[in-house]
Design a protein around this motif. Structure first.
Motif, PDB file in Angstrom:
ATOM      1  N   MET A   1      -7.826 -10.087   2.028  1.00 58.54           N
ATOM      2  CA  MET A   1      -7.006  -9.129   1.268  1.00 58.54           C
ATOM      3  C   MET A   1      -7.867  -7.938   0.835  1.00 58.54           C
ATOM      4  O   MET A   1      -8.950  -8.115   0.319  1.00 58.54           O
ATOM      5  N   ASN A   2      -7.328  -6.738   1.072  1.00 60.59           N
ATOM      6  CA  ASN A   2      -8.065  -5.551   0.636  1.00 60.59           C
ATOM      7  C   ASN A   2      -7.440  -4.977  -0.642  1.00 60.59           C
ATOM      8  O   ASN A   2      -6.420  -5.458  -1.132  1.00 60.59           O
ATOM      9  N   VAL A   4      -5.883  -2.158  -1.236  1.00 58.45           N
ATOM     10  CA  VAL A   4      -4.560  -1.532  -1.110  1.00 58.45           C
ATOM     11  C   VAL A   4      -3.476  -2.602  -1.181  1.00 58.45           C
ATOM     12  O   VAL A   4      -2.498  -2.472  -1.924  1.00 58.45           O
ATOM     13  N   ILE A   5      -3.663  -3.671  -0.432  1.00 59.44           N
ATOM     14  CA  ILE A   5      -2.672  -4.761  -0.443  1.00 59.44           C
ATOM     15  C   ILE A   5      -2.604  -5.388  -1.846  1.00 59.44           C
ATOM     16  O   ILE A   5      -1.517  -5.701  -2.346  1.00 59.44           O
ATOM     17  N   LEU A   7      -3.056  -3.813  -4.587  1.00 59.05           N
ATOM     18  CA  LEU A   7      -2.256  -2.861  -5.374  1.00 59.05           C
ATOM     19  C   LEU A   7      -0.762  -3.073  -5.115  1.00 59.05           C
ATOM     20  O   LEU A   7       0.050  -3.122  -6.049  1.00 59.05           O
ATOM     21  N   LEU A   8      -0.391  -3.210  -3.840  1.00 58.29           N
ATOM     22  CA  LEU A   8       1.027  -3.395  -3.497  1.00 58.29           C
ATOM     23  C   LEU A   8       1.566  -4.677  -4.123  1.00 58.29           C
ATOM     24  O   LEU A   8       2.676  -4.700  -4.666  1.00 58.29           O
ATOM     25  N   LEU A   9       0.757  -5.743  -4.058  1.00 57.19           N
ATOM     26  CA  LEU A   9       1.221  -7.043  -4.574  1.00 57.19           C
ATOM     27  C   LEU A   9       1.264  -7.057  -6.105  1.00 57.19           C
ATOM     28  O   LEU A   9       1.944  -7.896  -6.695  1.00 57.19           O
ATOM     29  N   HIS A  11       2.567  -4.779  -7.893  1.00 52.85           N
ATOM     30  CA  HIS A  11       3.668  -3.946  -8.386  1.00 52.85           C
ATOM     31  C   HIS A  11       4.606  -4.692  -9.337  1.00 52.85           C
ATOM     32  O   HIS A  11       4.998  -5.816  -9.089  1.00 52.85           O
ATOM     33  N   GLN A 119       8.887   5.401  -1.506  1.00 49.01           N
ATOM     34  CA  GLN A 119       7.967   4.276  -1.645  1.00 49.01           C
ATOM     35  C   GLN A 119       6.521   4.747  -1.534  1.00 49.01           C
ATOM     36  O   GLN A 119       5.640   4.234  -2.220  1.00 49.01           O
ATOM     37  N   ASN A 120       6.265   5.743  -0.685  1.00 50.95           N
ATOM     38  CA  ASN A 120       4.919   6.331  -0.670  1.00 50.95           C
ATOM     39  C   ASN A 120       4.597   6.967  -2.025  1.00 50.95           C
ATOM     40  O   ASN A 120       3.472   6.843  -2.517  1.00 50.95           O
ATOM     41  N   VAL A 123       3.662   4.192  -4.411  1.00 52.41           N
ATOM     42  CA  VAL A 123       2.314   3.654  -4.152  1.00 52.41           C
ATOM     43  C   VAL A 123       1.253   4.651  -4.632  1.00 52.41           C
ATOM     44  O   VAL A 123       0.259   4.263  -5.263  1.00 52.41           O
ATOM     45  N   ALA A 124       1.473   5.931  -4.359  1.00 55.40           N
ATOM     46  CA  ALA A 124       0.516   6.957  -4.795  1.00 55.40           C
ATOM     47  C   ALA A 124       0.391   6.940  -6.318  1.00 55.40           C
ATOM     48  O   ALA A 124      -0.722   6.968  -6.867  1.00 55.40           O
ATOM     49  N   SER A 127      -1.470   3.928  -7.509  1.00 57.74           N
ATOM     50  CA  SER A 127      -2.904   3.996  -7.174  1.00 57.74           C
ATOM     51  C   SER A 127      -3.671   4.821  -8.200  1.00 57.74           C
ATOM     52  O   SER A 127      -4.882   4.701  -8.319  1.00 57.74           O
TER      53      SER A 127
END
Lengths: 249, 249
Positions: A1-2, A4-5, A7-9, A11, A119-120, A123-124, A127
């Motif tokens: 897992m990096n 970015v992922i 961060l997504l998880l 949410h 959705q972008n 995420v932005a 972040s």
């Protein structure tokens, strides 16, 4: 897992923000990120309206079901399906686009384009340490919203997004089992399996609510869905969308 | 600017991949990231079908307009609007959801939910060094696609997404000027400003194509749009969506 992922998880929807507006630079990063998302056949069939005006935010909060965070946030974005600019192009290029623009297919294109961009944007924002919440309540009364925002024909405000500095950290709502959402090679129509998965998921959700509310809430997911979907809402939508020139043929 | 925003801004569609399948772990991260996206009123009204079967991929490539990368990639995902599970719930909970499920409002909910999930999937894939390409061509013939994937009523395959290890690095297609997409407090309906922005953008696009093709292509964006939108496509969509039980009232 990096990262970015991760961060997504991580949410979760944030519904309480510091009284601190986003900077112009933050807004620019969010909109540029939205624009960088894929777009169907390069059509870019969406627009974004950022609301700073306090009175407009108040009014939008009322129209969206009196959600206070629509008024109190760092910035409020509204994502719209938008083929208006293409009608300007029709004039410039002397092209007849009516059949195309009025089709259900192009309505889908515009809704999908707007959602990918949104959705972008989400995420932005996340972040940068900001929180977000989608506001589907914007669709409670689109006639009024369209008047307030002065949107022309071929534009449909789809949903809002509040963004700001979070002052709470709510729990992460459990999602449906992966096997229920994700199929391989064909759709799994086995109703019995589906029911079993839903019943298992109900236990997860019940546990989640019981823990969070000290037993005050013991909802199941299927119970929530049955209740919500038994009451048809926003039934004016078909007519409204058609009046805006879309989804007609 | 942080690394996540950098990743989002680096996006370009990848249409050529190594002959190397995604690992189960990669697929799981992608689907879990998709599931972590926001969902309208917790409805989770979408499904994802991953296609591994070689013959099915071949057939889907044909149906999507003979795009070879639909067949040759690391994994092929299909994102569907999906209220089928809610009809199972209607049975379990003895609820009548017909009016709701058949509404344009709920059709929008499902399309938006699927698109938000998809864009999270795209970002997750790109964060792992993979490339992606959305396949709107999937909608060329949804009747056949639905048969091939065995999707039940209340499910509409919306688009595909090819994912894999990139073997080319195409240019980044310039987006519309930010001021054209993003408004503050109200929609800017000034047609003259719109036209000026579009003409400026045309110069950017012309330059982009001239540079990339050594002068062979000199398209403008408004020219492309006029051509594409003068030809109505996928006009069966309204009927197909209604047959699936959605967007009817």
């Amino acid at each position: 897992m990096n990262e970015v992922i991760e961060l997504l998880l991580q949410h979760r929807s944030i519904r309480k923000y510091e009284d601190r507006p986003l900077s112009d630079e933050q807004i620019r990063f969010i909109v540029e990120s939205a624009q960088a998302a894929s777009t169907s056949s390069y059509m870019q069939a969406y627009s974004i309206i950022g609301v700073r005006n306090k009175e407009k935010k108040q009014r939008l909060a009322e129209l969206s079901g009196h959600q206070p965070y629509v008024e109190a946030n760092g910035h409020f974005f509204i994502f719209c399906a938008d083929f208006y600019r293409h009608t300007v192009i029709a004039e410039m290029e002397e092209a007849n686009m009516t059949d195309s623009l009025e089709s259900t297919e192009k309505f889908m294109v515009a809704v999908i384009d707007a959602a990918l961009a949104a959705q972008n944007a989400a995420v932005a924002a996340e972040s940068m340490g900001l929180g977000i919440c989608y506001i589907g309540g914007l669709r409670n009364n689109l006639e009024e919203v369209a008047k307030l925002l002065n949107t022309p024909k071929y534009v449909i405000p789809l949903f809002g997004m509040t963004v700001g500095y979070p002052v709470h950290e709510p729990g992460k709502k459990p999602r449906l089992p992966l096997a229920h959402i994700y199929h391989e090679d064909a759709y799994n129509q086995d109703e019995e399996t589906y029911k079993k998965q839903l019943q298992q998921y109900n236990q997860t959700i019940k546990h989640y609510y019981t823990e969070r509310t000290g037993g005050a809430r013991t909802d199941t997911w299927t119970g929530q869905m049955a209740q919500a979907l038994s009451q048809p809402t926003r039934m004016y939508m078909k007519k409204f969308v058609e009046q805006q020139g879309m989804n007609k043929r």
